[in-house]
Design a protein around this motif. Structure first.
Motif, PDB file in Angstrom:
ATOM      1  N   ARG A  78      33.467 -21.704  -7.519  1.00 41.13           N
ATOM      2  CA  ARG A  78      33.709 -22.010  -6.171  1.00 41.13           C
ATOM      3  C   ARG A  78      35.206 -22.499  -5.750  1.00 41.13           C
ATOM      4  O   ARG A  78      35.726 -21.874  -4.913  1.00 41.13           O
ATOM      5  CB  ARG A  78      32.849 -23.456  -5.894  1.00 41.13           C
ATOM      6  CG  ARG A  78      33.024 -23.949  -4.591  1.00 41.13           C
ATOM      7  CD  ARG A  78      32.335 -25.163  -4.421  1.00 41.13           C
ATOM      8  NE  ARG A  78      32.805 -26.116  -3.039  1.00 41.13           N
ATOM      9  CZ  ARG A  78      32.254 -27.229  -2.929  1.00 41.13           C
ATOM     10  NH1 ARG A  78      31.611 -27.935  -3.622  1.00 41.13           N
ATOM     11  NH2 ARG A  78      32.728 -27.912  -1.946  1.00 41.13           N
ATOM     12  N   GLU A  79      35.741 -23.097  -6.682  1.00 44.41           N
ATOM     13  CA  GLU A  79      37.185 -23.397  -6.333  1.00 44.41           C
ATOM     14  C   GLU A  79      38.106 -21.947  -6.553  1.00 44.41           C
ATOM     15  O   GLU A  79      38.929 -21.779  -5.704  1.00 44.41           O
ATOM     16  CB  GLU A  79      37.879 -24.101  -7.554  1.00 44.41           C
ATOM     17  CG  GLU A  79      37.320 -25.465  -7.501  1.00 44.41           C
ATOM     18  CD  GLU A  79      37.892 -26.270  -6.459  1.00 44.41           C
ATOM     19  OE1 GLU A  79      38.979 -26.108  -5.833  1.00 44.41           O
ATOM     20  OE2 GLU A  79      37.180 -27.494  -6.038  1.00 44.41           O
ATOM     21  N   ALA A  80      37.869 -20.903  -7.182  1.00 45.78           N
ATOM     22  CA  ALA A  80      38.359 -19.550  -7.516  1.00 45.78           C
ATOM     23  C   ALA A  80      38.103 -18.886  -6.417  1.00 45.78           C
ATOM     24  O   ALA A  80      39.067 -18.288  -5.705  1.00 45.78           O
ATOM     25  CB  ALA A  80      37.942 -18.914  -8.504  1.00 45.78           C
ATOM     26  N   ASN A  81      36.957 -18.903  -5.668  1.00 51.59           N
ATOM     27  CA  ASN A  81      36.380 -18.144  -4.536  1.00 51.59           C
ATOM     28  C   ASN A  81      37.373 -18.710  -3.305  1.00 51.59           C
ATOM     29  O   ASN A  81      37.818 -17.867  -2.313  1.00 51.59           O
ATOM     30  CB  ASN A  81      35.087 -18.313  -4.300  1.00 51.59           C
ATOM     31  CG  ASN A  81      34.391 -17.360  -5.368  1.00 51.59           C
ATOM     32  OD1 ASN A  81      34.974 -16.416  -5.703  1.00 51.59           O
ATOM     33  ND2 ASN A  81      33.085 -17.521  -5.454  1.00 51.59           N
ATOM     34  N   GLN A  82      37.660 -20.080  -3.207  1.00 44.14           N
ATOM     35  CA  GLN A  82      38.166 -20.544  -1.936  1.00 44.14           C
ATOM     36  C   GLN A  82      39.673 -20.218  -2.334  1.00 44.14           C
ATOM     37  O   GLN A  82      40.170 -19.767  -1.191  1.00 44.14           O
ATOM     38  CB  GLN A  82      38.262 -22.242  -2.080  1.00 44.14           C
ATOM     39  CG  GLN A  82      36.678 -22.480  -2.079  1.00 44.14           C
ATOM     40  CD  GLN A  82      36.673 -24.369  -1.752  1.00 44.14           C
ATOM     41  OE1 GLN A  82      37.581 -24.902  -2.626  1.00 44.14           O
ATOM     42  NE2 GLN A  82      35.454 -24.966  -1.447  1.00 44.14           N
ATOM     43  N   ALA A  83      40.211 -20.022  -3.363  1.00 44.30           N
ATOM     44  CA  ALA A  83      41.642 -19.774  -3.561  1.00 44.30           C
ATOM     45  C   ALA A  83      41.836 -18.133  -3.256  1.00 44.30           C
ATOM     46  O   ALA A  83      42.985 -17.869  -2.469  1.00 44.30           O
ATOM     47  CB  ALA A  83      42.279 -19.931  -4.922  1.00 44.30           C
ATOM     48  N   TYR A  84      41.000 -17.309  -3.641  1.00 52.64           N
ATOM     49  CA  TYR A  84      40.892 -16.010  -3.312  1.00 52.64           C
ATOM     50  C   TYR A  84      40.938 -15.869  -1.834  1.00 52.64           C
ATOM     51  O   TYR A  84      41.581 -14.771  -1.381  1.00 52.64           O
ATOM     52  CB  TYR A  84      39.648 -15.232  -3.852  1.00 52.64           C
ATOM     53  CG  TYR A  84      39.709 -13.879  -3.644  1.00 52.64           C
ATOM     54  CD1 TYR A  84      40.511 -13.001  -4.184  1.00 52.64           C
ATOM     55  CD2 TYR A  84      39.033 -13.372  -2.774  1.00 52.64           C
ATOM     56  CE1 TYR A  84      40.592 -11.539  -4.079  1.00 52.64           C
ATOM     57  CE2 TYR A  84      38.946 -11.727  -2.641  1.00 52.64           C
ATOM     58  CZ  TYR A  84      39.613 -11.150  -3.198  1.00 52.64           C
ATOM     59  OH  TYR A  84      39.643  -9.760  -3.025  1.00 52.64           O
ATOM     60  N   THR A  85      40.060 -16.653  -1.316  1.00 50.00           N
ATOM     61  CA  THR A  85      39.748 -16.360   0.420  1.00 50.00           C
ATOM     62  C   THR A  85      41.280 -16.862   0.903  1.00 50.00           C
ATOM     63  O   THR A  85      41.715 -16.223   2.012  1.00 50.00           O
ATOM     64  CB  THR A  85      38.811 -17.405   0.649  1.00 50.00           C
ATOM     65  OG1 THR A  85      37.495 -16.882   0.260  1.00 50.00           O
ATOM     66  CG2 THR A  85      38.803 -17.157   2.232  1.00 50.00           C
ATOM     67  N   ALA A  86      41.816 -17.861   0.309  1.00 51.93           N
ATOM     68  CA  ALA A  86      43.222 -18.350   1.055  1.00 51.93           C
ATOM     69  C   ALA A  86      44.354 -17.237   0.518  1.00 51.93           C
ATOM     70  O   ALA A  86      45.373 -17.700   0.894  1.00 51.93           O
ATOM     71  CB  ALA A  86      43.525 -19.606   0.572  1.00 51.93           C
ATOM     72  N   ARG A  87      44.019 -16.303  -0.193  1.00 53.96           N
ATOM     73  CA  ARG A  87      44.984 -15.201  -0.844  1.00 53.96           C
ATOM     74  C   ARG A  87      46.089 -16.024  -1.559  1.00 53.96           C
ATOM     75  O   ARG A  87      47.435 -15.739  -1.437  1.00 53.96           O
ATOM     76  CB  ARG A  87      45.664 -14.586   0.479  1.00 53.96           C
ATOM     77  CG  ARG A  87      44.703 -13.935   1.233  1.00 53.96           C
ATOM     78  CD  ARG A  87      45.186 -12.801   2.258  1.00 53.96           C
ATOM     79  NE  ARG A  87      44.231 -12.095   3.123  1.00 53.96           N
ATOM     80  CZ  ARG A  87      44.658 -11.108   3.928  1.00 53.96           C
ATOM     81  NH1 ARG A  87      45.845 -10.958   4.119  1.00 53.96           N
ATOM     82  NH2 ARG A  87      43.551 -10.397   4.562  1.00 53.96           N
ATOM     83  N   LYS A  88      45.565 -16.896  -2.231  1.00 54.11           N
ATOM     84  CA  LYS A  88      46.583 -17.762  -3.447  1.00 54.11           C
ATOM     85  C   LYS A  88      45.999 -17.448  -4.740  1.00 54.11           C
ATOM     86  O   LYS A  88      44.832 -17.416  -4.944  1.00 54.11           O
ATOM     87  CB  LYS A  88      46.660 -19.055  -3.207  1.00 54.11           C
ATOM     88  CG  LYS A  88      47.372 -19.653  -1.984  1.00 54.11           C
ATOM     89  CD  LYS A  88      47.254 -21.093  -1.864  1.00 54.11           C
ATOM     90  CE  LYS A  88      48.347 -21.597  -2.850  1.00 54.11           C
ATOM     91  NZ  LYS A  88      48.684 -22.922  -2.680  1.00 54.11           N
ATOM     92  N   PRO A  89      47.020 -16.972  -5.521  1.00 51.11           N
ATOM     93  CA  PRO A  89      46.491 -16.860  -7.032  1.00 51.11           C
ATOM     94  C   PRO A  89      46.186 -18.049  -7.483  1.00 51.11           C
ATOM     95  O   PRO A  89      46.627 -19.380  -6.994  1.00 51.11           O
ATOM     96  CB  PRO A  89      47.797 -16.301  -7.708  1.00 51.11           C
ATOM     97  CG  PRO A  89      48.868 -16.862  -6.829  1.00 51.11           C
ATOM     98  CD  PRO A  89      48.516 -16.682  -5.495  1.00 51.11           C
TER      99      PRO A  89
END
Length: 671
Positions: free
Chosen positions: A424-435
């Motif tokens: 879930r945390e990884a998907n949120q970072a991906y959505t925010a376009r952050k590695p």
């Protein structure tokens, strides 16, 4: 059964002496029982038993003399007219019963502590007293506590029944104050002599660790560990000239050391990668107690890691990788800060441990979403304070909603739950376009080894019907498989590096010195699109993980790391391993280590049984050993690896950053 009484001797202080005798007998019994358990590890028993029971008796008397100081003072100042009062009679008898009950409880606790760690009470038991919630819950889930307490109560009652007549008789005696002063003065000489003459050095007579532990006293060791939880390096360890050792350390750590460093042990340098940085996502998974021996690749025959056995063939597996310590905080310290272990407590648990150049700080300054994700409560072992002060945001058990928790133990949520939150945390970072860089710490492979039922073919828990450690390992293996199944469905999978490493091994007890096999752990790096499968047989340790990862990603960064890139052409195989007192350097066929009392020892592995011998500073390799550990102590105490309070500039690969403080400048570039 006939009633047994103990002759009074004509003084109220006989109560103290009677309890002391019972305590000595109980300690001797405990020592004998533990000796039977350690029998296979003890050579030359005919000479060892005298030291075990003789030195053990000295420690027993020392502890007892400390413990009964307050009771001696109580009887010294208690007036005769109060001694025979009903209130005092009941208070003293109640106190005697509680002391006997506590003695029995201590013996049971030592039995279980030895079962898990193979040693007497030590610094681990001190931690257990500090973090009572986690430890209490774990004990309640692991052992039949209430049954044990009831049995202890009954046994205590039986013992008390036989000594009570003597206690009552001694409470009826009267004696003048002068006589009490003489007797109390004699009794109080014992703790004074113990304080002046007895210390930890007396338990280092033998080369066999088991013999030394058996010759100790558990409660004495508990208080000694509490007192010495942080050892002053320069007071307890052999030291050398700082300038000479600094030069040796820089030679080992810094690839290009042509520019002079401003200060001793200032290993700060800017590591310049060749080419463009590959800003991949990183999931660094630190698995609780994952000894290398649990994997089929390293000799396991019980098929408890079926997923990892196949998965580890698909990436980069480091086969001669070692933990730096025996506790979770030691592993986190080495992985995060790339620093050798210092004696006593881990840096994670020490005060003033923030703003240290860390792996997370490197990623944070590159614009990564950097987080420490822990299945337990981050208050435990000071993890939240350490990671939040060194460039990470925190996600722990308390951050999970009720709907996210399917199973939990005293140590935290099950591994599946924390891995689901990680997705879930990884998907949120991906959505925010952050590695993202996520450092994940698991909890399931820990006593009491309970986990959701129906996931694997081994029953959870210990004792009757439970599979114990093997079940904990196999469930963690299953959870890792579920994590990868989910990750492969995500859009960020192809551009993510997955790392699996243990925090420490499942056990640390050993016969001689630092038992090297009890530090052997796996390191696995997986990114099928970017890293080809291969096996790395170079000797290395946890403090080399961060430099190796950053080199794989071709990232340039400001470094105060003691570790080096394992894959570089100039890397010379070695591993730093330690416990809270012994500080070791492992090289091919040989282990050198420092001990309190300014001792230096060498263990060779060229024979069927390791051989331990004392060596001196002139012995080859000792200067390297001293440089690492004296340097680590100096760097931490002099705050050489800190970033500035007012720093808001990024440490990106194209811009060389300013020094972390006015006393520690950037010194050199590495290619």
């Amino acid at each position: 059964m006939a009633r047994i009484t103990i002759k009074s001797g004509g003084t109220r202080f006989m109560i103290v002496l009677q309890l002391s005798l019972v305590s000595i007998l109980c300690f001797a019994l405990m020592r004998g029982v533990l000796l039977i358990r350690a029998w296979p590890h003890i050579d030359n028993f005919s000479s060892a038993w005298l030291y075990i029971f003789g030195q053990g008796l000295i420690y027993d008397i020392a502890f007892i003399s400390y413990f009964y100081i307050s009771f001696v003072l109580f009887f010294l100042f208690l007036p005769n007219r109060w001694l025979n009062s009903g209130t005092i009679r009941y208070l003293v008898q109640g106190g005697v019963f509680l002391i006997l009950y506590g003695l029995g409880f201590c013996m049971v606790a030592e039995w279980y502590f030895w079962s898990e760690f193979g040693v007497r009470f030590n610094f681990i038991s001190v931690d257990y007293l500090v973090y009572r919630r986690e430890v209490t819950d774990n004990i309640l889930q692991s052992y039949p506590v209430f049954t044990i307490l009831v049995i202890l109560f009954i046994l205590t009652g039986i013992v008390f029944h036989f000594i009570r007549p003597a206690i009552v008789k001694n409470l009826s005696l009267t004696e003048n104050f002068k006589k009490r002063v003489i007797i109390a003065g004699g009794l109080l000489m014992l703790p004074l002599l113990s304080f002046c003459l007895i210390d930890q050095s007396h338990r280092c007579f033998s080369d066999n660790n088991y013999v030394n532990e058996l010759a100790s006293n558990g409660p004495y060791q508990l208080f000694a560990a509490f007192r010495n939880n942080r050892l002053d390096y320069r007071q307890f360890y052999v030291t050398g000239n700082d300038h000479d050792l600094s030069a040796r350390l820089k030679k080992q750590v810094i690839k290009d050391n042509r520019q002079p460093q401003k200060d001793d042990y200032d290993i700060g340098r800017y590591i310049k990668a060749q080419g463009t940085a590959n800003k991949l996502n990183v999931m660094l998974i630190t698995v609780e107690s994952l000894s290398a021996k649990f994997l089929t690749r390293f000799g396991q025959t019980h098929n408890i890691t079926p997923f990892m056995d196949k998965w580890f063939e698909q990436g980069m597996l480091f086969t001669r990788f070692y933990a730096t310590g025996t506790r979770t905080t030691r592993g986190l310290e080495a992985i995060t800060l790339s620093i050798p272990p210092t004696p006593g407590r881990s840096i994670v648990k020490r005060p003033n441990n923030s703003r240290m150049y860390s792996l997370g700080k490197v990623f944070e300054d590159l614009g990564y979403d950097t987080a420490f994700i822990y299945g337990g409560r981050g208050f435990f072992e000071n993890m939240n304070a350490f990671f939040s002060g060194n460039g990470y945001r925190i996600v722990d058990e308390l951050c999970l909603g009720n709907e996210e928790i399917t199973f939990k133990t005293a140590w935290g949520v099950c591994d599946e739950d924390i891995f689901n939150r990680t997705i879930r945390e990884a998907n949120q970072a991906y959505t925010a376009r952050k590695p993202f860089f996520f450092h994940i710490m698991t909890t399931s492979n820990h006593q009491p080894f309970t986990y959701p039922e129906g996931k694997i073919d081994l029953a959870p828990g210990e004792g009757r019907g439970g599979s114990g450690r093997f079940g904990g390992v196999k469930y963690t293996d299953y959870a890792l498989g579920q994590l990868m199944n989910q990750a492969k469905k995500q859009p960020w999978f192809d551009d993510t590096v997955f790392i699996v490493v243990a925090d420490h091994c499942a056990g640390s007890a050993g016969k001689i010195g630092l038992p090297v096999k009890k530090y052997h752990i796996p390191l696995f790096i997986y990114s099928p699109k970017h890293i080809r499968p291969r096996q790395i047989d170079t000797l290395a340790s946890q403090m080399d993980l961060a430099p190796t990862l950053l080199a794989l990603l071709n990232i340039s960064y400001q470094s105060y790391f003691f570790g080096k890139d394992i894959l570089s052409s100039d890397f010379k195989g070695r591993a730093l391993i330690a416990n809270y007192q012994k500080l070791g350097l492992l090289k091919k066929g040989e282990l050198l280590f420092l001990s309190p009392g300014k001792q230096i020892n060498r263990v060779t592995f060229n024979y069927e049984d390791p051989v331990l011998e004392k060596v001196y500073m002139s012995y080859p390799g000792v200067s390297d050993l001293m440089a690492y550990y004296q340097g680590a102590d100096y760097v931490f105490t002099h705050r050489l690896n800190r970033w500035p309070l007012s720093s808001d500039q990024s440490l990106v690969s194209q811009n060389k950053p300013s020094s972390p403080n006015r006393d520690s400048a950037v010194n050199t570039n590495e290619n």
